[in-house]
Design an enzyme around this catalytic site. Structure first.
Site, PDB file in Angstrom:
ATOM      1  N   SER A  47       8.273   3.312 -25.310  1.00 52.39           N
ATOM      2  CA  SER A  47       7.042   4.047 -25.393  1.00 52.39           C
ATOM      3  C   SER A  47       7.094   5.244 -25.366  1.00 52.39           C
ATOM      4  O   SER A  47       7.959   5.916 -24.534  1.00 52.39           O
ATOM      5  CB  SER A  47       6.022   3.677 -24.396  1.00 52.39           C
ATOM      6  OG  SER A  47       4.997   4.695 -24.086  1.00 52.39           O
TER       7      SER A  47
ATOM      8  N   SER B 222       5.184   8.251 -24.731  1.00 51.09           N
ATOM      9  CA  SER B 222       4.663   8.898 -23.828  1.00 51.09           C
ATOM     10  C   SER B 222       5.180   8.583 -22.442  1.00 51.09           C
ATOM     11  O   SER B 222       5.396   9.384 -21.288  1.00 51.09           O
ATOM     12  CB  SER B 222       2.936   8.702 -23.616  1.00 51.09           C
ATOM     13  OG  SER B 222       2.581   7.202 -23.648  1.00 51.09           O
TER      14      SER B 222
END
Length: 349
Positions: A93, A95
């Site tokens: 991921s 973020s």
């Protein structure tokens, strides 16, 4: 006071998306786990109570993630981490990578070097390189060199109950995404369309999952679409290209950031369509207006698929230092979910 569990957490968000980081209170996976993906499977199958405790109510909420710092398996990495989301352990991921790198630097776990600190993180999707802009003891921005991203299918026709046939792109950017132009469903990426974007996005994703199962050629355990991305067309602005997107994360909410792995998947699609070349600057914006600045560094192949090397850059901010505890008498040791925040409408018959 007596507690059955105590977990140390640094609160953090990257361009609006919460990605808290567990820094203490959880032991590593057994030594039989030789890769970060092995550790992902261990926590999924043996220790999922940790994810549920920190992400479900009353300690968590639907619009947040938590990252678990662990020793790396790859000797080239300085640290490893697992990404815990509401419905899954994501292999990668963007973020959450930006949050984790920021916390490692600003808490001193990795020494900060100004003006740029470089290090590697071990993820369940592979090794990710970090370049962090730093000054005056502050991590101002994090760029990560993602695992190679590639397209499984362009304009795949999916029959969606109540909607008809929808054209869907399917791509890997660290997670497997279905991507759809919002205008093809008479929608816009705006908050006023929020409930409809979530409902229709989840319906399309479930239809894709029922009709098409892409399999990662280097890790067959990674299979099937798990995320959905609404897109707006690419536009040119000055010396860069830009676009708006929003990712619908199960069980039915928006990624507040422009979504790093979704951005990498989008860049793979744009490159496959001839719309984004190597070293062109691409700015990807979220539904709240936050931005990742990105580029394709080069090309490669993953199994039979042409792929791109992408770099994504964004900012994160520490928001809190907290101790999550579990009282032995608490009737909700793994939390709970309530339909007002965790509900997605069922598709029509």
């Amino acid at each position: 006071m007596k507690f059955g569990r105590s977990i140390s957490v640094v609160g953090c968000h990257a361009e609006g998306e919460v990605g808290d980081v567990i820094t203490g209170g959880v032991l590593d996976a057994p030594s039989t786990c030789k890769t970060m993906y092995d550790k992902l499977v261990y926590f999924l199958t043996k220790r999922d109570d940790i994810r549920q405790l920190v992400l479900n109510e009353p300690r968590g909420r639907s619009s947040m993630n938590t990252n678990l710092l662990l020793p790396p398996c790859d000797p080239r990495a300085d640290a490893g981490f697992l990404i815990m989301e509401s419905e899954e352990y994501a292999p990668m991921s963007g973020s959450n990578t930006i949050c984790t790198a920021t916390v490692l630097l600003e808490t001193g776990m990795i020494p900060m070097v100004e003006p740029v600190t470089k290090f590697n993180l071990d993820t369940a999707a592979g090794l990710v390189g970090i370049s962090a802009d730093c000054s005056d003891g502050k991590c101002n921005a994090v760029a990560f060199d993602n695992v190679p991203s590639f397209v499984f299918a362009l304009d795949k026709l999916i029959d969606v109950p109540g909607l008809g046939t929808i054209k869907v792109d399917v791509a890997w950017g660290g997670m497997i995404y279905a991507l759809v132009d919002a205008s093809s469903c008479n929608l816009k990426i705006e908050n006023s369309f929020g409930p409809k974007l979530v409902e229709v996005g989840e319906r399309i994703k479930r239809a894709v999952q029922a009709q098409y199962t892409p399999v990662h050629p280097e890790n067959p355990s990674i299979r099937g679409v798990s995320n959905f991305c609404w897109t707006h067309p690419l536009t040119v602005s000055g010396t860069w290209k830009e676009a708006i997107n929003t990712v619908v994360v199960s069980p039915g909410r928006f990624d507040r950031s422009p979504c790093g792995t979704g951005t990498s998947a989008r860049m793979a699609v744009l490159h496959a369509r001839g719309e984004l070349g190597v070293d062109e600057v691409f700015k990807h914006r979220s539904i709240i207006g936050t931005e990742f600045e990105c580029r394709i560094r080069g090309t490669t192949t993953v199994g039979p698929y042409p792929a791109v090397h992408s770099t994504v850059k964004g900012r994160a901010w520490i928001t809190s230092f907290k101790q999550i505890v579990l009282d032995p008498t608490d009737p909700f040791p793994t939390g709970f979910r309530v339909g007002d925040q965790w509900h997605v409408s069922d598709p029509p018959n």
